[in-house]
Design a protein around this motif. Sequence first.
Motif, PDB file in Angstrom:
ATOM      1  N   TRP A 160       0.042   8.265   8.700  1.00 48.48           N
ATOM      2  CA  TRP A 160      -0.696   8.123   7.121  1.00 48.48           C
ATOM      3  C   TRP A 160       0.975   8.926   7.322  1.00 48.48           C
ATOM      4  O   TRP A 160       1.538   9.537   6.264  1.00 48.48           O
ATOM      5  N   GLU A 161       1.140  10.255   7.642  1.00 49.68           N
ATOM      6  CA  GLU A 161       2.384  11.290   7.381  1.00 49.68           C
ATOM      7  C   GLU A 161       3.879  10.117   7.522  1.00 49.68           C
ATOM      8  O   GLU A 161       4.553  10.655   6.796  1.00 49.68           O
ATOM      9  N   MET A 162       4.121   9.255   8.382  1.00 48.81           N
ATOM     10  CA  MET A 162       5.240   8.490   8.709  1.00 48.81           C
ATOM     11  C   MET A 162       4.828   7.911   7.427  1.00 48.81           C
ATOM     12  O   MET A 162       6.417   7.666   7.109  1.00 48.81           O
ATOM     13  N   VAL A 163       3.845   6.974   6.626  1.00 44.17           N
ATOM     14  CA  VAL A 163       4.356   5.837   5.561  1.00 44.17           C
ATOM     15  C   VAL A 163       4.561   6.881   4.542  1.00 44.17           C
ATOM     16  O   VAL A 163       5.577   6.417   3.618  1.00 44.17           O
ATOM     17  N   VAL A 164       3.671   7.911   4.768  1.00 43.76           N
ATOM     18  CA  VAL A 164       4.235   9.166   3.043  1.00 43.76           C
ATOM     19  C   VAL A 164       5.695   9.219   3.134  1.00 43.76           C
ATOM     20  O   VAL A 164       6.265   9.593   1.955  1.00 43.76           O
ATOM     21  N   CYS A 165       6.520   9.799   4.368  1.00 40.97           N
ATOM     22  CA  CYS A 165       7.774  10.043   4.133  1.00 40.97           C
ATOM     23  C   CYS A 165       8.781   8.471   4.295  1.00 40.97           C
ATOM     24  O   CYS A 165      10.269   9.204   4.942  1.00 40.97           O
ATOM     25  N   MET A 166       8.688   7.593   4.560  1.00 38.83           N
ATOM     26  CA  MET A 166       9.398   6.800   4.417  1.00 38.83           C
ATOM     27  C   MET A 166       9.790   6.994   3.202  1.00 38.83           C
ATOM     28  O   MET A 166       9.851   6.582   2.749  1.00 38.83           O
ATOM     29  N   ASP A 167      11.414   6.172   3.279  1.00 45.69           N
ATOM     30  CA  ASP A 167      12.585   5.673   2.432  1.00 45.69           C
ATOM     31  C   ASP A 167      11.680   4.287   2.118  1.00 45.69           C
ATOM     32  O   ASP A 167      11.363   3.197   2.466  1.00 45.69           O
ATOM     33  N   SER A 168      11.761   4.312   1.290  1.00 48.70           N
ATOM     34  CA  SER A 168      10.339   3.321  -0.288  1.00 48.70           C
ATOM     35  C   SER A 168      11.448   1.719  -0.200  1.00 48.70           C
ATOM     36  O   SER A 168      11.166   0.538  -0.054  1.00 48.70           O
ATOM     37  N   SER A 169      12.843   2.510   0.268  1.00 48.97           N
ATOM     38  CA  SER A 169      13.935   1.059  -0.216  1.00 48.97           C
ATOM     39  C   SER A 169      13.764   0.359   0.970  1.00 48.97           C
ATOM     40  O   SER A 169      15.223  -0.621   1.521  1.00 48.97           O
ATOM     41  N   MET A 170      13.445   1.067   2.110  1.00 49.63           N
ATOM     42  CA  MET A 170      13.874   0.374   3.921  1.00 49.63           C
ATOM     43  C   MET A 170      12.976  -1.333   3.662  1.00 49.63           C
ATOM     44  O   MET A 170      11.997  -1.393   3.396  1.00 49.63           O
ATOM     45  N   ASP A 171      14.126  -2.724   4.100  1.00 48.83           N
ATOM     46  CA  ASP A 171      14.128  -3.102   4.389  1.00 48.83           C
ATOM     47  C   ASP A 171      12.734  -3.341   5.683  1.00 48.83           C
ATOM     48  O   ASP A 171      13.705  -2.680   7.344  1.00 48.83           O
ATOM     49  N   LEU A 197      -1.973  15.468  -1.082  1.00 46.74           N
ATOM     50  CA  LEU A 197      -1.052  15.433  -1.309  1.00 46.74           C
ATOM     51  C   LEU A 197      -1.354  15.770  -2.978  1.00 46.74           C
ATOM     52  O   LEU A 197       0.071  14.806  -3.715  1.00 46.74           O
ATOM     53  N   GLY A 198      -2.231  15.623  -4.083  1.00 44.98           N
ATOM     54  CA  GLY A 198      -2.249  15.388  -5.111  1.00 44.98           C
ATOM     55  C   GLY A 198      -2.615  14.371  -6.142  1.00 44.98           C
ATOM     56  O   GLY A 198      -2.511  13.960  -6.948  1.00 44.98           O
ATOM     57  N   ASN A 204      -1.246   3.904  -1.761  1.00 46.32           N
ATOM     58  CA  ASN A 204       0.023   3.705  -1.304  1.00 46.32           C
ATOM     59  C   ASN A 204       0.710   4.048  -0.751  1.00 46.32           C
ATOM     60  O   ASN A 204       1.684   3.872  -1.538  1.00 46.32           O
ATOM     61  N   PHE A 205       1.208   3.628   0.148  1.00 48.52           N
ATOM     62  CA  PHE A 205       2.904   3.876   1.022  1.00 48.52           C
ATOM     63  C   PHE A 205       2.585   3.181   1.857  1.00 48.52           C
ATOM     64  O   PHE A 205       1.878   2.501   2.899  1.00 48.52           O
ATOM     65  N   ALA A 206       4.365   2.210   2.029  1.00 46.20           N
ATOM     66  CA  ALA A 206       4.490   1.020   3.264  1.00 46.20           C
ATOM     67  C   ALA A 206       3.589   0.052   2.833  1.00 46.20           C
ATOM     68  O   ALA A 206       3.258  -0.276   1.500  1.00 46.20           O
ATOM     69  N   ASN A 207       2.665  -0.380   3.943  1.00 43.50           N
ATOM     70  CA  ASN A 207       1.803  -1.558   3.739  1.00 43.50           C
ATOM     71  C   ASN A 207       0.906  -0.417   4.547  1.00 43.50           C
ATOM     72  O   ASN A 207      -0.816  -1.358   4.762  1.00 43.50           O
ATOM     73  N   VAL A 208       0.405   0.771   3.791  1.00 40.35           N
ATOM     74  CA  VAL A 208      -0.396   1.317   4.506  1.00 40.35           C
ATOM     75  C   VAL A 208      -1.766   1.996   3.024  1.00 40.35           C
ATOM     76  O   VAL A 208      -0.831   2.221   1.981  1.00 40.35           O
ATOM     77  N   TRP A 209      -2.953   1.643   3.273  1.00 43.35           N
ATOM     78  CA  TRP A 209      -3.305   1.959   1.714  1.00 43.35           C
ATOM     79  C   TRP A 209      -4.471   3.374   3.114  1.00 43.35           C
ATOM     80  O   TRP A 209      -5.493   2.785   2.896  1.00 43.35           O
ATOM     81  N   ASN A 210      -5.007   3.902   1.239  1.00 42.59           N
ATOM     82  CA  ASN A 210      -5.310   5.022   2.049  1.00 42.59           C
ATOM     83  C   ASN A 210      -6.575   5.517   1.045  1.00 42.59           C
ATOM     84  O   ASN A 210      -6.821   5.296   0.151  1.00 42.59           O
TER      85      ASN A 210
END
Length: 248
Positions: A160-171, A197-198, A204-210
């Motif tokens: 979860w920490e990884m996807v939250v911090c990822m560059d959303s524009s990364m292919d 995180l408020g 959803n971040f990347a392909n991960v849903w929390n």
Amino acid sequence: MKKKFKMGRTLVIGDIHGGYEGLFQVMQRAEVNHSDNLIFLGDYVDGWSDSPKVIEYLLELQTSNNCIFLKGNHESLFLDYLQSGKKNLLWESHGGLSTLNSYANMSKNILKRHTDFLSNLKHYHIDEQNRLFVHAGFTNLRGVQAEFFKEYLLWDRTLWEMVVCMDSSMDTGSEMYPSRLKHYKEIYIGHTPVSNLGFSTPTNFANVWNIDTGAAYKGCVSILDVNTKEYWQSASLADLYPNETGRN
């Protein structure tokens, strides 16, 4: 004869933490029926006072619906206590005491039935569309089946920490794209409240849903339709249990 279930929605349910009132309410709000397929992400116990009622409800639910019950870290802690009898002060201070109190006068038959339920929970589920459902996350770059320590599936927060911090524009074809994410079409987790995180809804971040919307604290129990991404939520558990503190 094995019961046959009609194909309906696939619904994923986030952390509950003993909040039966929230679980029952959100099931009503989502108008869950016998054709719906239900995937529970774990953490049924510890927090509010109704952990036994939650498990009884889940046991009854599996007689009418196709259900997948995953194991959370709190089930792991509770099951360890039931099987060993050893006190765990850290667990008790993180919601376990409410569970101990709620089971204090429970009959042996119910205790055995609930212990059997906890013993048979799955560590993860991968559906026919290659969607992964797991309580917390995973650390192995080759996926959940290659995880060296299965308990990581119940405790990990690095996914979860990884996807939250990822560059959303990364292919996704980039060499820099995390290999952990490439194994599955989508990943559904609980464990780490999005309220940290408020956020207040399934996030959803990347392909991960929390789907953990803070039911253990002042948040709610949430249900998400994995196909449409429509969601339903209970009222705040703190409002449904006004005379309790949960894990606050």
